[in-house]
Structures are given as C-alpha cells and as structure tokens.
Design a protein around this motif. Structure first.
Motif, PDB file in Angstrom:
ATOM      1  N   GLY A 105       0.776  -1.230   0.000  1.00  0.00           N
ATOM      2  CA  GLY A 105       0.000   0.000   0.000  1.00  0.00           C
ATOM      3  C   GLY A 105       0.810   1.284   0.000  1.00  0.00           C
ATOM      4  N   ARG A 106       2.117   1.170  -0.224  1.00  0.00           N
ATOM      5  CA  ARG A 106       3.000   2.344  -0.243  1.00  0.00           C
ATOM      6  C   ARG A 106       3.617   2.497  -1.626  1.00  0.00           C
ATOM      7  NH1 ARG A 106       6.903   2.906   4.603  1.00  0.00           N
ATOM      8  NH2 ARG A 106       7.623   4.153   2.905  1.00  0.00           N
ATOM      9  N   LEU A 107       3.719   3.728  -2.070  1.00  0.00           N
ATOM     10  CA  LEU A 107       4.326   4.032  -3.356  1.00  0.00           C
ATOM     11  C   LEU A 107       5.828   4.195  -3.153  1.00  0.00           C
ATOM     12  CD1 LEU A 107       3.705   4.648  -6.347  1.00  0.00           C
ATOM     13  CD2 LEU A 107       3.475   7.049  -5.685  1.00  0.00           C
ATOM     14  N   ILE A 108       6.602   3.202  -3.578  1.00  0.00           N
ATOM     15  CA  ILE A 108       8.047   3.196  -3.370  1.00  0.00           C
ATOM     16  C   ILE A 108       8.742   4.140  -4.354  1.00  0.00           C
ATOM     17  CG2 ILE A 108      10.109   1.744  -3.265  1.00  0.00           C
ATOM     18  CD1 ILE A 108       7.871   1.237  -1.092  1.00  0.00           C
ATOM     19  N   ARG A 109       8.305   4.114  -5.613  1.00  0.00           N
ATOM     20  CA  ARG A 109       8.840   5.008  -6.648  1.00  0.00           C
ATOM     21  C   ARG A 109       7.671   5.500  -7.488  1.00  0.00           C
ATOM     22  NH1 ARG A 109      13.224   2.500 -10.134  1.00  0.00           N
ATOM     23  NH2 ARG A 109      13.628   4.674 -10.617  1.00  0.00           N
ATOM     24  N   SER A 110       7.775   6.716  -7.990  1.00  0.00           N
ATOM     25  CA  SER A 110       6.665   7.302  -8.752  1.00  0.00           C
ATOM     26  C   SER A 110       6.892   7.296 -10.258  1.00  0.00           C
ATOM     27  CB  SER A 110       6.416   8.734  -8.284  1.00  0.00           C
ATOM     28  OG  SER A 110       7.553   9.533  -8.529  1.00  0.00           O
ATOM     29  N   VAL A 111       7.936   6.648 -10.713  1.00  0.00           N
ATOM     30  CA  VAL A 111       8.308   6.698 -12.127  1.00  0.00           C
ATOM     31  C   VAL A 111       7.173   6.216 -13.043  1.00  0.00           C
ATOM     32  CG1 VAL A 111       9.447   4.426 -12.201  1.00  0.00           C
ATOM     33  CG2 VAL A 111      10.173   6.254 -13.750  1.00  0.00           C
ATOM     34  N   SER A 112       6.349   5.284 -12.613  1.00  0.00           N
ATOM     35  CA  SER A 112       5.280   4.779 -13.481  1.00  0.00           C
ATOM     36  C   SER A 112       4.093   5.743 -13.566  1.00  0.00           C
ATOM     37  CB  SER A 112       4.819   3.395 -13.025  1.00  0.00           C
ATOM     38  OG  SER A 112       4.279   3.433 -11.733  1.00  0.00           O
ATOM     39  N   LEU A 113       4.169   6.878 -12.872  1.00  0.00           N
ATOM     40  CA  LEU A 113       3.122   7.901 -12.939  1.00  0.00           C
ATOM     41  C   LEU A 113       3.525   9.107 -13.772  1.00  0.00           C
ATOM     42  CD1 LEU A 113       2.094   7.790  -9.203  1.00  0.00           C
ATOM     43  CD2 LEU A 113       0.562   7.339 -11.121  1.00  0.00           C
ATOM     44  N   HIS A 114       4.799   9.200 -14.154  1.00  0.00           N
ATOM     45  CA  HIS A 114       5.273  10.363 -14.901  1.00  0.00           C
ATOM     46  C   HIS A 114       4.716  10.307 -16.310  1.00  0.00           C
ATOM     47  CE1 HIS A 114       8.769  11.528 -12.134  1.00  0.00           C
ATOM     48  NE2 HIS A 114       7.968  10.716 -11.491  1.00  0.00           N
ATOM     49  N   GLY A 115       3.870  11.251 -16.639  1.00  0.00           N
ATOM     50  CA  GLY A 115       3.231  11.297 -17.939  1.00  0.00           C
ATOM     51  C   GLY A 115       1.738  11.462 -17.766  1.00  0.00           C
ATOM     52  N   ILE A 116       1.012  11.151 -18.827  1.00  0.00           N
ATOM     53  CA  ILE A 116      -0.451  11.205 -18.824  1.00  0.00           C
ATOM     54  C   ILE A 116      -0.918   9.804 -19.178  1.00  0.00           C
ATOM     55  CG2 ILE A 116      -2.491  12.214 -19.905  1.00  0.00           C
ATOM     56  CD1 ILE A 116      -0.666  14.676 -20.538  1.00  0.00           C
ATOM     57  N   TYR A 117      -1.650   9.170 -18.260  1.00  0.00           N
ATOM     58  CA  TYR A 117      -2.042   7.775 -18.447  1.00  0.00           C
ATOM     59  C   TYR A 117      -3.538   7.599 -18.257  1.00  0.00           C
ATOM     60  CZ  TYR A 117       2.940   6.972 -18.247  1.00  0.00           C
ATOM     61  OH  TYR A 117       4.278   7.018 -18.507  1.00  0.00           O
ATOM     62  N   ARG A 118      -4.117   6.726 -19.098  1.00  0.00           N
ATOM     63  CA  ARG A 118      -5.557   6.476 -19.091  1.00  0.00           C
ATOM     64  C   ARG A 118      -5.928   5.452 -18.023  1.00  0.00           C
ATOM     65  NH1 ARG A 118      -8.599   3.436 -23.594  1.00  0.00           N
ATOM     66  NH2 ARG A 118      -6.470   3.307 -24.323  1.00  0.00           N
ATOM     67  N   LEU A 119      -6.891   5.816 -17.197  1.00  0.00           N
ATOM     68  CA  LEU A 119      -7.394   4.945 -16.136  1.00  0.00           C
ATOM     69  C   LEU A 119      -8.457   3.987 -16.673  1.00  0.00           C
ATOM     70  CD1 LEU A 119      -7.906   7.822 -13.590  1.00  0.00           C
ATOM     71  CD2 LEU A 119      -6.461   5.841 -13.128  1.00  0.00           C
ATOM     72  N   THR A 120      -8.591   2.842 -16.050  1.00  0.00           N
ATOM     73  CA  THR A 120      -9.731   1.987 -16.346  1.00  0.00           C
ATOM     74  C   THR A 120     -10.978   2.680 -15.784  1.00  0.00           C
ATOM     75  OG1 THR A 120      -9.520   0.752 -14.285  1.00  0.00           O
ATOM     76  CG2 THR A 120      -8.379  -0.152 -16.240  1.00  0.00           C
ATOM     77  N   PRO A 121     -12.162   2.368 -16.299  1.00  0.00           N
ATOM     78  CA  PRO A 121     -13.376   2.997 -15.777  1.00  0.00           C
ATOM     79  C   PRO A 121     -13.559   2.794 -14.268  1.00  0.00           C
ATOM     80  CG  PRO A 121     -13.844   1.972 -17.884  1.00  0.00           C
ATOM     81  CD  PRO A 121     -12.441   1.561 -17.504  1.00  0.00           C
TER      82      PRO A 121
END
Length: 188
Positions: A146-162
């Motif tokens: 439940g903790r975000l260790i690194r944020s690299v996979s969030l850098h950018g604009i990404y589409r969420l599932t519904p």
C-alpha cells in the motif's frame, strides 16, 4: 467512450501552488508540452469530454489533487486569439502550471476544487489500474504493501480503467461516476 487520465504534478509545483493560495480554486485550465516534465495531452489521446486527474507523489503516498473535464485543447500559440476574455483571464490565473515548453492549452468548465490533502488509500493504490492499446491493463509499478516506493510509473499522462476513474472521482468529491459516453470517432 469518454476516458479519464492522470497527470503527475511535481512537488515543487504543488508547494508553489499551496503557498500562492490556489488550494480550493476550481481547475479550469491545464497545459501540455513536448517533454516528460510537461507531457502532451493530445499525444496521450485526450479528447474533449475526457476527465483529467492531476496527482502528486509525496512520502510514499499518492494524492489526487482534483479533476477537470476537457472542453478544448488548443495550440498555445493560438491561445490569445482562440480564448474568450474570461478564458484568457483563466490562462493568466493558472500560469504557474506553465512549466517548461508549453505547446497546448487544455480548457474546461470549472472542475473540482484543488486540494493537496486527498490521499489515495493504500488498498486503492494497490489496485489502481491503467489501460492502453499496446499493453492492455496494468497496475502501478513500485507499490509495496500500500506504499508508493517510486513514482516513475506515474510520470506522464495515463488512461485509467473505468473502475479506477470512478474511485478517483469519488475521492475528489464527485457525486456521480464520470460519464462513460461513446465518442463520435469510435475510440474508447
């Protein structure tokens, strides 16, 4: 179908916005560009009717800062001529978001109030899911217990599932789930 996306804001930008009194203001404008530090909404596939959720990673947590529905994406160099007086005033109001090379302006009706304290719960962080045509669905990388260790996979604009979009929408105070309406171009 209308889609929902996240876009990562830096902690430097968030601290500046907090100090400058932007907390509580409704999002009406975002900016995009050609670089990873300010990515392109067009290149990410964002269309009018889609919803954008700015997020921030801080102290192994993910914060959802607000939401805004997209009404238009216009080239930055045309913004002065293309925006009505009210929208041009918003362009000036939100200028702290213009970090780096800006090539596009995203406008929308007033979105949710900007908030820097809305934490994504650990269980939601573990199941937050994104989708793309090439890779299909994926959860965030670098999430442990439940903790975000690194944020690299969030850098950018990404589409969420519904389903993930609905959960983020609830966090920012949305009464109803984001609309899932068919797009005229057939892209979902």
């Amino acid at each position: 179908m209308s889609n929902s996306y996240t876009t990562m804001w830096t902690n430097h930008l968030c601290r500046h916005l907090e100090r400058s009194g932007y907390a509580g203001q409704r999002l009406t404008m975002l900016f995009g560009g050609p670089h990873q530090s300010l990515p392109s909404f067009r290149r990410a596939g964002v269309q009018p009717g889609d919803r954008i959720y700015p997020v921030r990673a801080l102290g192994a947590r993910l914060y959802v800062l607000g939401a805004m529905e997209v009404s238009r994406i216009i080239p930055y160099e045309d913004a002065g001529a293309a925006l009505h007086d009210d929208d041009y005033a918003k362009l000036l109001d939100w200028r702290p978001l213009k970090a780096g090379c800006v090539t596009e302006v995203v406008t929308g009706p007033p979105g949710s109030p900007l908030s820097f304290g809305t934490t994504v719960a650990p269980d939601l962080l573990e199941r937050l899911t994104y989708t793309s045509r090439r890779r299909g669905e994926r959860t965030l990388k670098y999430v442990e217990e439940g903790r975000l260790i690194r944020s690299v996979s969030l850098h950018g604009i990404y589409r969420l599932t519904p389903a993930s979009a609905t959960e983020l929408h609830r966090l920012v105070g949305g009464a109803a789930a984001p609309a899932q309406t068919p797009r005229p171009d057939g892209i979902s």
